[in-house]
Design a protein around this motif. Structure first.
Motif, PDB file in Angstrom:
ATOM      1  N   SER A 246      36.974 -66.769 108.599  1.00 20.57           N
ATOM      2  CA  SER A 246      36.013 -67.877 108.609  1.00 20.57           C
ATOM      3  C   SER A 246      36.683 -69.241 108.750  1.00 20.57           C
ATOM      4  N   PRO A 262      38.671 -60.924 104.343  1.00 23.86           N
ATOM      5  CA  PRO A 262      38.037 -61.048 103.030  1.00 23.86           C
ATOM      6  C   PRO A 262      36.519 -61.051 103.074  1.00 23.86           C
ATOM      7  N   VAL A 263      35.926 -61.483 104.187  1.00 18.52           N
ATOM      8  CA  VAL A 263      34.461 -61.515 104.250  1.00 18.52           C
ATOM      9  C   VAL A 263      33.900 -60.098 104.131  1.00 18.52           C
ATOM     10  N   PHE A 266      34.071 -59.254 100.534  1.00 15.88           N
ATOM     11  CA  PHE A 266      33.010 -59.975  99.818  1.00 15.88           C
ATOM     12  C   PHE A 266      31.670 -59.261  99.971  1.00 15.88           C
ATOM     13  N   LEU A 333      42.553 -61.689  95.503  1.00 16.07           N
ATOM     14  CA  LEU A 333      41.451 -61.724  96.458  1.00 16.07           C
ATOM     15  C   LEU A 333      40.289 -60.842  95.994  1.00 16.07           C
ATOM     16  N   SER A 337      36.651 -62.035  94.975  1.00 18.64           N
ATOM     17  CA  SER A 337      35.476 -61.489  95.662  1.00 18.64           C
ATOM     18  C   SER A 337      34.382 -61.146  94.661  1.00 18.64           C
ATOM     19  N   LEU A 445      41.588 -72.545  97.694  1.00 19.17           N
ATOM     20  CA  LEU A 445      41.212 -71.199  98.112  1.00 19.17           C
ATOM     21  C   LEU A 445      39.888 -70.746  97.497  1.00 19.17           C
ATOM     22  N   TYR A 448      37.279 -72.532  99.437  1.00 20.97           N
ATOM     23  CA  TYR A 448      37.233 -72.001 100.795  1.00 20.97           C
ATOM     24  C   TYR A 448      36.545 -70.647 100.842  1.00 20.97           C
ATOM     25  N   PHE A 449      36.919 -69.743  99.951  1.00 22.90           N
ATOM     26  CA  PHE A 449      36.337 -68.400  99.983  1.00 22.90           C
ATOM     27  C   PHE A 449      34.877 -68.404  99.519  1.00 22.90           C
ATOM     28  N   THR A 450      34.508 -69.403  98.728  1.00 28.90           N
ATOM     29  CA  THR A 450      33.087 -69.568  98.403  1.00 28.90           C
ATOM     30  C   THR A 450      32.298 -69.908  99.664  1.00 28.90           C
ATOM     31  N   CYS A 452      33.294 -69.097 102.623  1.00 32.88           N
ATOM     32  CA  CYS A 452      33.327 -67.864 103.419  1.00 32.88           C
ATOM     33  C   CYS A 452      32.158 -66.961 103.047  1.00 32.88           C
ATOM     34  N   CYS A 453      31.921 -66.834 101.752  1.00 31.59           N
ATOM     35  CA  CYS A 453      30.837 -65.978 101.272  1.00 31.59           C
ATOM     36  C   CYS A 453      29.484 -66.523 101.713  1.00 31.59           C
TER      37      CYS A 453
END
Length: 512
Positions: A246, A262-263, A266, A333, A337, A445, A448-450, A452-453
């Protein structure tokens, strides 16, 4: 470092100035990287002359309609708002196919490209791990050769960017930004693939792959050697992205259109359908956001294209990856998730968020049977009984196959050297830094990954942000149900053990 290290860049034009008035040819423009590359070029280098996209003919679908379908994706929403009309006036299709001789171009279209193109981005590739060697070779080897042959004919060519992969040399560690010796001769491989029958190819494939895990990695490695044969003849750079995921910011935070990286974790954890992952918690994940990848590709063409080609010029290679810039362990990770999936739950989750790392393959397989397959059979049976279409066993099968395909990458560690990748951003002109400087070190991170989710929720699952409160309520119910079942299960287990002990001691007392 090659020619980049020795240059005086004080008189070199900025990136938008370099692209001003230039005509660009892109293969793979309808893919994930391709879309973001097109959008970024049009947004930040709007004075380019035009972009030609190589696209296959589709029966009954006009090229204008295909362009309209491409432009209708959310990837171009920013462009529609801030650069209205630029896509319609500057993007055109040339009908062709990377799999066909001469790229399937008509004489007129080939002449058009030869006379007008200045920059070529070769992004098209077969990226599936389970493609046959025959297909992967046709796409990744013959396709690359056809693009290079076209590039040789182009009259005013300033740069060619070949997009490879950081994993093209997984038989080595560390993996540096150099061209390693090939595991096979690409011409011989292509000739065998095009002449042998399917049975023969199935027998030969493991022998050809050798130390490499799949046909994708193998053919991408050989494709770099197709490109290398044009060293000193064409102004080439090679960009090797790692796992492309993402976007950080452009064209919008969290833009994604596949379940890679990672998506996928998730979504699977968030839906409650993945309870075990075969990997190691201390493995470093190497992902690259798609917008950073696009910036590196654009900057790579700029740095190559602003220098006249000399026969002694080397081919610059960029490992477009996080390397040691901003690392995350696989264990972190997976934990993130589960945390993010609780904060931003998915609609209609089938069970409470979960997922644990299993390092032992046998134990992982047992857990897949118990925690994935058996619940899926029960749910599908209930769906069948109430007259709905069973679907969970099919989903779990896909997850299992995907995990098998990724197993090689999830259980091994590589060290990627990205010195050239980092150095390139350091030589950007000051006026280009806002639009083209790629920064990984300062990325938060968790934030960022939030995103992404949220992006996966919106762009992949087509779920609405306004439904998040409802999803949170459902998530709490699933958590209560999960805890209740665990309590009942352990209570029954405890009762069973107690009864067995009572029976055992009862038998022993009778004996005395």
């Amino acid at each position: 470092m090659g020619f980049l290290e020795e240059r005086d860049l004080s008189e070199v034009p900025t990136i938008p100035e370099y692209y001003k008035g230039k005509t660009i040819f892109i293969t793979g423009g309808s893919g994930f990287i391709g879309k973001v590359l097109i959008e970024k070029l049009l947004y930040s280098c709007s004075e380019l002359d035009r972009i030609y996209l190589l696209m296959r003919n589709k029966k009954g679908v006009k090229s204008e309609d295909r362009l309209a379908q491409l432009y209708a994706t959310p990837c171009f929403d920013r462009l529609k708002k801030k650069r209205p009309g630029v896509f319609d006036s500057k993007v055109f299709i040339v009908s062709g196919d990377v799999l066909e001789p001469g790229l399937g171009l008509s004489q007129e279209d080939r002449a058009l490209l030869v006379n007008r193109v200045n920059v070529i981005f070769h992004v098209a590739a077969s990226v599936r791990f389970d493609d046959t060697l025959k297909y992967a070779a046709q796409m990744n080897l013959r396709g690359t050769m056809q693009v290079m042959e076209l590039a040789k004919e182009v009259r005013d060519l300033t740069a060619v960017v070949h997009v490879s992969t950081s994993y093209s040399n997984t038989n080595r560690d560390p993996i540096e930004e150099v061209l390693y010796p090939p595991l096979a001769d690409w011409r011989e491989t292509l000739a065998v693939c095009e002449s042998a029958d399917e049975h023969t190819m199935r027998v030969l494939t493991p022998k050809y792959l050798g130390e490499l895990p799949n046909t994708y990695t193998f053919t991408k490695q050989l494709a770099e050697h197709v490109v290398a044969e044009y060293k000193g003849q064409l102004p080439i750079v090679i960009v090797r992205p790692s796992i492309v995921i993402s976007s950080v910011e452009e064209p919008m935070p969290g833009w994604i259109e596949n379940f890679n990286g990672p998506v996928g974790i998730f979504v699977a954890c968030g839906k409650g359908i993945m309870r075990t992952i075969h990997t190691k918690p201390d493995i470093i994940c190497d992902f690259i956001p798609v917008d950073i990848c696009a910036k590196n590709i654009i900057a790579g063409a700029w740095i190559r294209g602003t220098k006249p080609l000399e026969p002694t010029d080397d081919i610059e290679i960029y490992n477009c990856c996080s390397g040691n810039l901003n690392n995350m362990l696989m264990g972190d990770l997976v934990d993130m998730s589960k945390h993010v999936s609780k904060e931003i739950p998915l609609d209609d989750m089938l069970w409470h968020t979960g997922g644990t790392i299993t390092t032992n393959p046998v134990y992982h397989y047992i857990k897949v049977l118990v925690q994935h397959l058996l619940p899926a059979i029960l749910v599908d049976t209930l769906l069948w009984l109430i007259g709905k279409k069973p679907m969970l066993v099919k989903i779990q099968r896909r997850i299992y196959i995907a995990n098998l395909a990724l197993g090689y990458y999830l259980t091994q560690q590589w060290t990627f050297d990205n010195t050239n990748f980092v150095h390139l951003r350091s030589v950007l002109k000051h006026s280009d830094e806002k639009q083209f400087y790629y920064d990984l070190e300062t990325t938060d991170l968790v934030e960022y990954f939030t995103k992404c989710c949220l992006g996966g929720r919106k762009f992949l699952l087509k779920e609405k942000d306004e439904d998040i409160p409802k999803a949170r309520a459902h998530c709490k119910r699933m958590m209560i149900l999960d805890q209740t079942i665990q309590v009942v299960f352990h209570a029954v287990l405890f009762w069973w053990i107690c009864m067995k002990l009572v029976q055992l001691f009862g038998i022993q007392s009778n004996l005395f």
